[in-house]
Enzyme design. Structure first.
Site, PDB file in Angstrom:
ATOM      1  N   ASP A  65      34.540 -60.498 -47.236  1.00  0.00           N
ATOM      2  CA  ASP A  65      33.901 -59.653 -48.344  1.00  0.00           C
ATOM      3  C   ASP A  65      33.474 -58.013 -47.659  1.00  0.00           C
ATOM      4  OD1 ASP A  65      34.242 -61.432 -50.377  1.00  0.00           O
ATOM      5  OD2 ASP A  65      32.990 -62.429 -49.452  1.00  0.00           O
TER       6      ASP A  65
ATOM      7  N   GLU B 254      35.124 -67.903 -60.723  1.00  0.00           N
ATOM      8  CA  GLU B 254      35.245 -68.370 -59.473  1.00  0.00           C
ATOM      9  C   GLU B 254      33.645 -67.621 -59.179  1.00  0.00           C
ATOM     10  OE1 GLU B 254      38.392 -66.304 -56.659  1.00  0.00           O
ATOM     11  OE2 GLU B 254      37.232 -66.055 -55.334  1.00  0.00           O
TER      12      GLU B 254
END
Ligand SMILES: Cc1ncc(COP(=O)(O)O)c(C=O)c1O
Lengths: 196, 256
Positions: free
Chosen positions: B57, B46
């Site tokens: 994130d 990924e």
């Protein structure tokens, strides 16, 4: 809802429920949204959105999103934002923390693009001067964000008989240190003069 | 055929998907890291498209993204790097990033580029489902690009079923209500959530990610789904003095 309060106060003071202008600063747009709300479809009322020009719109140190921004996605909304060609969000600048935002609420982007609201901007210096002016004139110390809204009154084409509402979005207690530094000449003295 | 779909056809268990940010630690490390991951037998890669505002994130990926951008990373460079990798490797690659990046690049141009250079799937955590259905689904199907939706402990069953229906490749099961990068063991609440998802008998494979950071959390994830996604822990492992090759190998071998 502040626009309801505006209707109420205007009725008392001016014997009419609507002003000719509503002026509000716009960071993300919450205080302006509240001030405009009851008047959104009332064409008698001119909506004025004031952005922070920072050190000047073309200085690279600005937060004037509607002018410097382009359509994209920020924080879950499709709206105008300050970004690079790659879609990276650009760090904005304004002396006021609350206007230092790279986006603008989608409602305001729409009001501006459709011409319903007109945009002005105040530089750091213009905002500081306006804050001093209101403090001296009326004894109200406005927040630095709010001072941007006050900073455009001179640039607007206001007639003697016009009723103008400026939304005082916050108090200046939190900004006293900045104001004191300004008064002592330590920061931003007449930044606006250097811009022209 | 799409490499992600092919993988899930062949392999149902213990799938390891490793995330890293393209252009980090150095601009030209992307291919080196992907190649090493492939040599270590990682099933899926990924690749993070570094973004200024990575909403999902935590600190580690925020930092790696900032560094990558400072290094001069861009989407065009990333595409070049994947092209380079594809000359010798068939490991499925998913691009993970944010909607604005795709839109500014140009949606069609972006998707065409993905097909052209062999990118198999996309994860865009801030792409709403209705916009996906109206504006993306057809474009992705036409190009056979997989798309994974995220579900979290806050996601309603109704929406989980929709995520299952709309996702191609796998459903991304976010292990807890948080951003990426947490460390800590899997709690009983998380276990109950995994059990709940399993009882729903989703038709699409599922991978568990967010907070999977070591052998033990990897194994819990694998025993509750088709496999695991590891990101922040891997990026942290890229710090230090050793060569990239050594760091990648020792990290993957610490997991399985
Ligand atoms: C006093 C004040 N006014 C205005 C704003 C700008 O925000 P908005 O545009 O959402 O009203 C802020 C933001 O923090 C603020 O503190």
């Amino acid at each position: 809802m502040i626009s309801e309060e505006i209707q109420y106060q205007l009725m008392e003071k001016e014997d009419r429920e609507f002003p000719d202008y509503i002026v509000a600063c716009v960071g993300g747009g919450s205080n302006a949204a509240g001030a405009y709300y009851h008047y959104l479809n009332d064409e008698r009322v001119k909506l004025i959105a004031v952005e922070a020009a920072g050190l000047g719109i073309d200085s690279g140190e600005s937060a004037a999103t509607s002018i410097l921004g382009s359509p994209g996605i920020i924080h879950g909304s499709r709206t105008l934002l300050m970004q690079t060609e790659d879609g990276q969000i650009v760090e904005p600048y304004s002396i006021s923390a609350g206007l230092d935002y790279p986006g603008i609420g989608p409602m305001h982007a729409n009001l501006i693009k459709s011409g319903r609201a007109k945009v002005y901007s105040s530089t750091d210096g213009e905002a500081l001067e306006a804050a001093m002016f209101l403090s001296k004139k009326e004894g109200i110390i406005p927040a630095l964000e709010t001072a941007h809204a006050l900073g455009v009154l001179e640039k607007m084409d206001i007639k003697e008989e016009d009723v103008v509402v400026v939304n005082l979005s916050g108090r200046g207690d939190k900004d006293l240190e900045t104001y004191m530094n300004y008064m002592e000449g330590k920061i931003g003295h007449r930044i606006s003069d250097n811009q022209e | 055929m799409n490499r992600i779909k092919e993988l899930f056809k062949k392999k149902k268990k213990d799938i390891l998907n490793v995330y890293f940010t393209a252009g980090y630690p150095k601009l030209d490390d992307t291919v080196r890291i992907a190649t090493n991951l492939t040599h270590c037998g990682v099933d899926l890669i990924e690749l993070g498209m570094p973004y200024s505002d990575p909403l999902a994130d935590g600190f580690t990926i925020q930092q790696s993204s900032m560094k990558a951008l400072k290094n001069g990373m861009s989407l065009d460079l990333l595409f070049d790097q994947v092209k380079e990798f594809r000359k010798s490797h068939e490991t499925p690659i998913i691009l993970m990033g944010y909607l604005n990046q795709v839109i500014q690049y140009g949606q069609e141009k972006f998707l065409d580029k993905c097909v052209q250079i062999g990118i198999d799937g996309l994860i865009l955590p801030d792409l709403p489902m209705d916009i996906f259905q109206n504006e993306f689904k057809k474009d992705l199907e036409e190009r056979d690009i997989a798309f994974s939706f995220l579900i979290t402990p806050q996601t309603s069953d109704e929406r989980i079923l929709l995520a299952d229906q709309l996702s191609t490749g796998f459903v991304y099961v976010v292990s807890q209500s948080s951003i990426t990068g947490k460390t800590g063991d899997i709690s009983t609440t998380q276990q109950a959530y995994f059990d709940h998802i399993n009882k729903m008998n989703l038709s699409t494979p599922a991978l568990i990610g967010f907070g999977i950071h070591d052998k033990s959390t990897y194994e819990v994830a694998c025993s509750n789904s088709n496999g695991a996604i590891i990101g922040s822990a891997f990026i942290r492992a890229l710090d230090g003095e050793k060569t990239i090759n050594d760091k990648v190998k020792s990290f993957v071998h610490s997991i399985r």
